[in-house]
Motif scaffolding. Structure first.
Motif, PDB file in Angstrom:
ATOM      1  N   PRO A 115       0.785  -1.244   0.000  1.00 30.80           N
ATOM      2  CA  PRO A 115       0.000   0.000   0.000  1.00 30.80           C
ATOM      3  C   PRO A 115       0.813   1.288   0.000  1.00 30.80           C
ATOM      4  CG  PRO A 115      -0.225  -1.188   2.082  1.00 30.80           C
ATOM      5  CD  PRO A 115       0.433  -2.114   1.134  1.00 30.80           C
ATOM      6  N   GLY A 116       1.971   1.301   0.688  1.00 24.44           N
ATOM      7  CA  GLY A 116       2.774   2.529   0.725  1.00 24.44           C
ATOM      8  C   GLY A 116       3.207   2.981  -0.658  1.00 24.44           C
ATOM      9  N   PRO A 117       3.983   2.160  -1.386  1.00 21.19           N
ATOM     10  CA  PRO A 117       4.375   2.541  -2.750  1.00 21.19           C
ATOM     11  C   PRO A 117       3.182   2.761  -3.670  1.00 21.19           C
ATOM     12  CG  PRO A 117       5.749   0.739  -1.954  1.00 21.19           C
ATOM     13  CD  PRO A 117       4.664   0.929  -0.947  1.00 21.19           C
ATOM     14  N   THR A 118       2.119   1.964  -3.495  1.00 23.49           N
ATOM     15  CA  THR A 118       0.935   2.116  -4.344  1.00 23.49           C
ATOM     16  C   THR A 118       0.316   3.502  -4.182  1.00 23.49           C
ATOM     17  OG1 THR A 118       0.388  -0.237  -4.388  1.00 23.49           O
ATOM     18  CG2 THR A 118      -1.429   1.299  -4.724  1.00 23.49           C
ATOM     19  N   ILE A 119       0.205   3.954  -2.947  1.00 21.77           N
ATOM     20  CA  ILE A 119      -0.379   5.269  -2.679  1.00 21.77           C
ATOM     21  C   ILE A 119       0.509   6.374  -3.252  1.00 21.77           C
ATOM     22  CG2 ILE A 119      -0.910   6.918  -0.843  1.00 21.77           C
ATOM     23  CD1 ILE A 119      -1.821   4.497   0.847  1.00 21.77           C
ATOM     24  N   VAL A 120       1.833   6.238  -3.068  1.00 18.07           N
ATOM     25  CA  VAL A 120       2.750   7.275  -3.539  1.00 18.07           C
ATOM     26  C   VAL A 120       2.724   7.381  -5.063  1.00 18.07           C
ATOM     27  CG1 VAL A 120       5.172   7.938  -3.727  1.00 18.07           C
ATOM     28  CG2 VAL A 120       4.270   7.172  -1.534  1.00 18.07           C
ATOM     29  N   VAL A 121       2.808   6.241  -5.766  1.00 15.78           N
ATOM     30  CA  VAL A 121       2.807   6.282  -7.233  1.00 15.78           C
ATOM     31  C   VAL A 121       1.468   6.808  -7.752  1.00 15.78           C
ATOM     32  CG1 VAL A 121       3.029   4.922  -9.347  1.00 15.78           C
ATOM     33  CG2 VAL A 121       4.509   4.436  -7.405  1.00 15.78           C
ATOM     34  N   THR A 122       0.373   6.429  -7.096  1.00 14.99           N
ATOM     35  CA  THR A 122      -0.941   6.952  -7.499  1.00 14.99           C
ATOM     36  C   THR A 122      -0.997   8.461  -7.302  1.00 14.99           C
ATOM     37  OG1 THR A 122      -2.005   4.856  -6.908  1.00 14.99           O
ATOM     38  CG2 THR A 122      -3.426   6.781  -7.150  1.00 14.99           C
ATOM     39  N   ALA A 123      -0.438   8.929  -6.179  1.00 13.60           N
ATOM     40  CA  ALA A 123      -0.395  10.370  -5.924  1.00 13.60           C
ATOM     41  C   ALA A 123       0.449  11.078  -6.981  1.00 13.60           C
ATOM     42  CB  ALA A 123       0.172  10.645  -4.530  1.00 13.60           C
ATOM     43  N   LEU A 124       1.543  10.432  -7.405  1.00  9.78           N
ATOM     44  CA  LEU A 124       2.368  11.006  -8.470  1.00  9.78           C
ATOM     45  C   LEU A 124       1.565  11.134  -9.764  1.00  9.78           C
ATOM     46  CD1 LEU A 124       5.766   9.097  -7.997  1.00  9.78           C
ATOM     47  CD2 LEU A 124       5.241  11.448  -7.358  1.00  9.78           C
ATOM     48  N   GLY A 125       0.824  10.085 -10.101  1.00  9.81           N
ATOM     49  CA  GLY A 125       0.004  10.115 -11.310  1.00  9.81           C
ATOM     50  C   GLY A 125      -1.046  11.214 -11.250  1.00  9.81           C
ATOM     51  N   THR A 126      -1.681  11.353 -10.090  1.00  9.38           N
ATOM     52  CA  THR A 126      -2.700  12.400  -9.923  1.00  9.38           C
ATOM     53  C   THR A 126      -2.072  13.783 -10.013  1.00  9.38           C
ATOM     54  OG1 THR A 126      -3.990  10.933  -8.484  1.00  9.38           O
ATOM     55  CG2 THR A 126      -4.504  13.283  -8.399  1.00  9.38           C
ATOM     56  N   GLY A 127      -0.916  13.956  -9.362  1.00  7.97           N
ATOM     57  CA  GLY A 127      -0.228  15.243  -9.417  1.00  7.97           C
ATOM     58  C   GLY A 127       0.173  15.618 -10.829  1.00  7.97           C
ATOM     59  N   LEU A 128       0.664  14.653 -11.583  1.00  8.72           N
ATOM     60  CA  LEU A 128       1.040  14.904 -12.970  1.00  8.72           C
ATOM     61  C   LEU A 128      -0.182  15.279 -13.810  1.00  8.72           C
ATOM     62  CD1 LEU A 128       3.587  11.993 -13.414  1.00  8.72           C
ATOM     63  CD2 LEU A 128       4.120  14.431 -13.550  1.00  8.72           C
ATOM     64  N   ALA A 129      -1.325  14.653 -13.505  1.00  7.32           N
ATOM     65  CA  ALA A 129      -2.554  14.977 -14.232  1.00  7.32           C
ATOM     66  C   ALA A 129      -2.966  16.428 -13.983  1.00  7.32           C
ATOM     67  CB  ALA A 129      -3.675  14.028 -13.810  1.00  7.32           C
ATOM     68  N   PHE A 130      -2.863  16.871 -12.734  1.00 10.36           N
ATOM     69  CA  PHE A 130      -3.165  18.269 -12.421  1.00 10.36           C
ATOM     70  C   PHE A 130      -2.158  19.199 -13.090  1.00 10.36           C
ATOM     71  CE2 PHE A 130      -5.690  16.725  -8.716  1.00 10.36           C
ATOM     72  CZ  PHE A 130      -6.835  17.486  -8.934  1.00 10.36           C
ATOM     73  N   ALA A 131      -0.868  18.791 -13.064  1.00 12.21           N
ATOM     74  CA  ALA A 131       0.164  19.621 -13.670  1.00 12.21           C
ATOM     75  C   ALA A 131      -0.049  19.787 -15.169  1.00 12.21           C
ATOM     76  CB  ALA A 131       1.539  19.011 -13.414  1.00 12.21           C
ATOM     77  N   ALA A 132      -0.558  18.743 -15.797  1.00 14.95           N
ATOM     78  CA  ALA A 132      -0.825  18.803 -17.238  1.00 14.95           C
ATOM     79  C   ALA A 132      -2.091  19.594 -17.549  1.00 14.95           C
ATOM     80  CB  ALA A 132      -0.940  17.393 -17.808  1.00 14.95           C
TER      81      ALA A 132
END
Length: 271
Positions: A13-30
């Motif tokens: 769950p730890g890495p899963t949450i972090v990578v998902t947060a990265l994906g979401t952050g990149l989506a907002f950045a785009a």
């Protein structure tokens, strides 16, 4: 413990949450549309849940032999068959969600998924284990840019920064289990480098990630500030990692979130 909770615990769950947060952050950045942001988040979450559960399915016998009662599959709380079916369904769901965005997003999501599954099934114990993280993380920004009205591959700066960050995460993620992995005969790149080599690798890769971010964003002040954080965090990773491999991993993931936050606030210049 019910089956759903057991499967979630098996998903790393730890890495899963972090990578998902990265994906979401990149989506907002785009600057993706809200619906696209939701779809990206769901696709990356399903992607990472699938990879994490598949990892514990493959490692079940080794975890059982090592007495890992904290691993639900190894402990018999959930069967390997049920976990494998769940992982496959999640993989298919991730691809289906990405396919609703664009072919670019679908290919990028597939590369992230393929990297994780190849690592689980074949390359975890090989020096090429690093390639799975390099390729998978390099594709992550393109899931976000593939969701735009005019889908496109992410910029070179974003792709390189994500790849370097993925490799740093790979080296740090293995640190807590380094001795157990070696005893079990796992000889991936981190195991061959050893604790000292992994910590030095992280100390080099984090500043390199920050530099790639700053250059790709055209020297945006927020990107420069994030790069400075990455540079300052490098020696801290070495110091913390000598005492706690898990602490070093958390620090690397924290830097990753800082870098993506800077990217979001910078208005997606890097993408």
């Amino acid at each position: 413990m019910n089956r759903v909770v057991a499967l979630l615990r098996s998903s790393h769950p730890g890495p899963t949450i972090v990578v998902t947060a990265l994906g979401t952050g990149l989506a907002f950045a785009a600057d993706a549309a809200p619906v696209a942001v939701a779809l990206i988040t769901a696709a990356v979450l399903a992607n990472q849940l699938s990879i994490g559960i598949a990892n514990d399915v493959v490692d079940a016998a080794r975890d059982r032999a090592a007495g890992r009662r904290d691993k639900p599959i190894a402990a018999g709380v959930v069967s390997r068959r049920a976990a494998l079916i769940t992982a496959l369904v999640l993989a298919a769901g991730s691809l289906a969600l990405a396919a609703t965005l664009s072919p670019v997003a679908l290919v990028a999501d597939a590369l992230l998924l393929l990297g994780g599954w190849l690592y689980d099934l074949a390359l975890k114990a090989a020096p090429a284990s690093a390639l799975c993280y390099l390729v998978g993380f390099a594709a992550l920004p393109s899931i976000a840019t593939g969701a735009l009205a005019e889908p496109r591959i992410a910029g070179l700066g974003a792709t390189v920064a994500a790849a370097l960050l993925g490799l740093a995460a790979h080296l740090a993620n293995v640190l807590p289990d380094l001795d157990d992995d070696r005893a079990a005969g796992v000889r991936g790149l981190p195991q061959r480098l050893g604790r000292r080599g992994c910590l030095i690798g992280c100390a080099v890769l984090l500043p390199a990630t920050g530099v790639a971010l700053a250059l790709g964003a055209g020297g945006h002040p927020l990107a420069l500030a994030a790069a400075a954080v990455a540079v300052l965090a490098a020696p801290a990773v070495v110091i913390v990692g000598r005492r706690s491999g898990r602490g070093a991993f958390r620090l690397v993931m924290g830097v990753a979130l800082v870098l993506v936050l800077a990217l979001v606030l910078a208005g997606g210049a890097l993408l």
